[in-house]
Design a protein around this motif. Structure first.
Motif, PDB file in Angstrom:
ATOM      1  N   CYS A 157      51.240 -41.679 -22.544  1.00  0.00           N
ATOM      2  CA  CYS A 157      50.467 -42.669 -21.803  1.00  0.00           C
ATOM      3  C   CYS A 157      51.375 -43.590 -20.990  1.00  0.00           C
ATOM      4  CB  CYS A 157      49.602 -43.500 -22.754  1.00  0.00           C
ATOM      5  SG  CYS A 157      50.468 -44.016 -24.267  1.00  0.00           S
ATOM      6  N   CYS A 161      42.297 -42.852 -27.858  1.00  0.00           N
ATOM      7  CA  CYS A 161      42.110 -43.654 -26.648  1.00  0.00           C
ATOM      8  C   CYS A 161      41.784 -45.092 -27.012  1.00  0.00           C
ATOM      9  CB  CYS A 161      41.017 -43.061 -25.758  1.00  0.00           C
ATOM     10  SG  CYS A 161      39.494 -42.606 -26.644  1.00  0.00           S
ATOM     11  N   SER A 183      49.396 -38.507 -18.358  1.00  0.00           N
ATOM     12  CA  SER A 183      48.866 -39.811 -17.974  1.00  0.00           C
ATOM     13  C   SER A 183      49.307 -40.171 -16.561  1.00  0.00           C
ATOM     14  CB  SER A 183      49.371 -40.884 -18.958  1.00  0.00           C
ATOM     15  OG  SER A 183      48.839 -42.157 -18.652  1.00  0.00           O
ATOM     16  N   SER A 218      39.312 -37.226 -19.592  1.00  0.00           N
ATOM     17  CA  SER A 218      39.738 -38.508 -19.045  1.00  0.00           C
ATOM     18  C   SER A 218      38.641 -39.110 -18.179  1.00  0.00           C
ATOM     19  CB  SER A 218      41.014 -38.338 -18.223  1.00  0.00           C
ATOM     20  OG  SER A 218      40.834 -37.335 -17.241  1.00  0.00           O
ATOM     21  N   SER A 264      38.377 -40.220 -24.313  1.00  0.00           N
ATOM     22  CA  SER A 264      38.631 -41.207 -23.264  1.00  0.00           C
ATOM     23  C   SER A 264      37.619 -42.335 -23.316  1.00  0.00           C
ATOM     24  CB  SER A 264      38.588 -40.529 -21.887  1.00  0.00           C
ATOM     25  OG  SER A 264      38.910 -41.434 -20.859  1.00  0.00           O
ATOM     26  N   CYS A 279      48.118 -43.436 -27.142  1.00  0.00           N
ATOM     27  CA  CYS A 279      47.425 -44.112 -26.039  1.00  0.00           C
ATOM     28  C   CYS A 279      47.797 -45.582 -26.050  1.00  0.00           C
ATOM     29  CB  CYS A 279      45.907 -43.950 -26.185  1.00  0.00           C
ATOM     30  SG  CYS A 279      45.274 -44.429 -27.823  1.00  0.00           S
ATOM     31  N   CYS A 310      44.277 -36.199 -16.926  1.00  0.00           N
ATOM     32  CA  CYS A 310      44.233 -37.628 -16.644  1.00  0.00           C
ATOM     33  C   CYS A 310      43.769 -37.869 -15.217  1.00  0.00           C
ATOM     34  CB  CYS A 310      45.607 -38.262 -16.864  1.00  0.00           C
ATOM     35  SG  CYS A 310      46.979 -37.314 -16.145  1.00  0.00           S
TER      36      CYS A 310
END
Length: 372
Positions: free
Chosen positions: A186, A265, A144, A349, A307, A229, A102
């Motif tokens: 997340c 995502c 995250s 990410s 992502s 996510c 992330c």
């Protein structure tokens, strides 16, 4: 006494001339355009040289007035279709020893934060492209990271089921939040409130935290499988989450069904009118979050989409995939603009700076790449 500026920089007169030209063409408004914002970042870099800072500040104030409490203006959006993404500005690959999971960029564009499989969070100085801090505390992968709207607080979520809060400027840990019963996948701050944080977990819930009291103020629980996510509406009115059950949930509103594999995502446009989702099915779907209508499906990746980020002007979508590529799309038409294929491993990410000038990618090969 400091050495004369002319002896340190041969192009001092050129800098002065350029500043005067900018002063003449810029509207005398408090709004800071991308041109001014980039100049401010350069002056912030000069601040680190004590011998130059005093002169730089006087020069900036002479041209533009005070620059305290300024924000870059999205009234003059950057047209991402014309930004050259073809070169890598830097490769911050020396810091992590495990895959980067992330990344996030601070609102002022000065800091980048990254988390990896080893449970480590790193804070980088984007101006100098150097590591500032290594934050240790998590006992498992950091999945995250998020930065508060005022740029003061960093939140990191982990497979160890905890959220840790850190002072972004000092690297000191503030507190640990516990409440999820399975790995956290997340975290996201409320766009307008520094004390409100959202978190999603494989325990099938999305939780809302009051960071001042470290208490959970609300729990959303509806997916039949874990939450993978989440994204928050720019006004904080809507939360969207993806799940292993292949659906996207717009909480208190709709369930968006269309993917044939887990959703990995999600992102919401700056105006809140568009929601995008990426999946293991290799597709990106564009939705209207108000009524749940599927607007279009974007295909082009040959592996799961890991992502998604949307540019500050809302015109461009950027996607990262397990196929090692980053793709740039026109969000309104769904047209693929270009592919960035300079990565050697999965792009896990993505993050975009507030002025839209910098794209950061975290990668499976332990690296962080900076694109412009």
């Amino acid at each position: 006494m400091a050495r004369p500026l002319q002896k340190r920089f041969a192009d001092t007169q050129a800098i002065l001339q350029r500043l005067q030209e900018i002063d003449e063409i810029l509207h005398p408004s408090i709004v800071i355009t991308p041109e001014r914002y980039r100049l401010q970042r350069k002056l912030q870099k000069m601040q680190r040289d004590e011998e130059l800072w005093s002169y730089s500040r006087q020069l900036f104030q002479h041209c533009f007035g005070s620059f305290s409490n300024v924000q870059p203006a999205l009234e003059n959006p950057i047209n991402w279709q014309k930004v050259a993404f073809d070169r890598t500005l830097g490769d911050l690959s020396s810091g992590h020893s495990q895959p980067v999971r992330c990344v996030a960029i601070s609102p002022d564009g000065q800091f980048l934060v990254s988390g990896c499989d080893g449970g480590v969070v790193k804070v980088w100085n984007l101006i100098e492209e150097e590591e500032l801090y290594t934050l240790k505390g998590h006992s498992a992968s950091v999945t995250s990271v998020a930065i508060s709207p005022d740029g003061e607080t960093l939140a990191s979520g982990s497979v160890d089921k905890t959220i840790r809060l850190w002072n972004l400027k000092t690297g000191q840990e503030i507190k640990t939040l516990s409440g999820h019963s399975k790995p956290i996948t997340c975290v996201a701050f409320h766009p307008k409130k520094n004390s409100v944080l959202f978190s999603g977990s494989l325990d099938t819930t999305v939780r809302v935290w009051n960071l001042e009291t470290a208490q959970i103020t609300h729990t959303y629980a509806r997916p039949t499988n874990g939450v993978t996510c989440l994204a928050v509406h720019p006004k904080g009115q809507i939360i969207a989450s993806g799940s292993h059950d292949c659906n996207v949930i717009v909480w208190s509103n709709h369930t968006l069904a269309g993917h044939s594999a887990p959703v990995l995502c999600v992102a919401i446009s700056p105006d809140g009118q568009t929601l995008v989702s990426g999946s293991e099915d290799q597709e990106i779907k564009v939705w209207n979050p108000s009524n749940g209508e599927l607007l279009r499906t974007l295909t082009g990746h040959s592996a799961p989409v890991l992502s998604l980020v949307i540019s500050p002007d809302g015109q461009t979508l950027v996607s990262g995939s397990e196929d090692t590529t980053i793709k740039v799309w026109n969000l309104e038409t769904g047209e693929e603009i270009k592919t960035l294929a300079h990565n050697l491993a999965s792009v896990t990410s993505l993050a975009i700076s507030f002025d839209g000038q910098l794209l950061a990618s975290g990668n499976q090969d332990f690296s962080i790449k900076l694109w412009k």
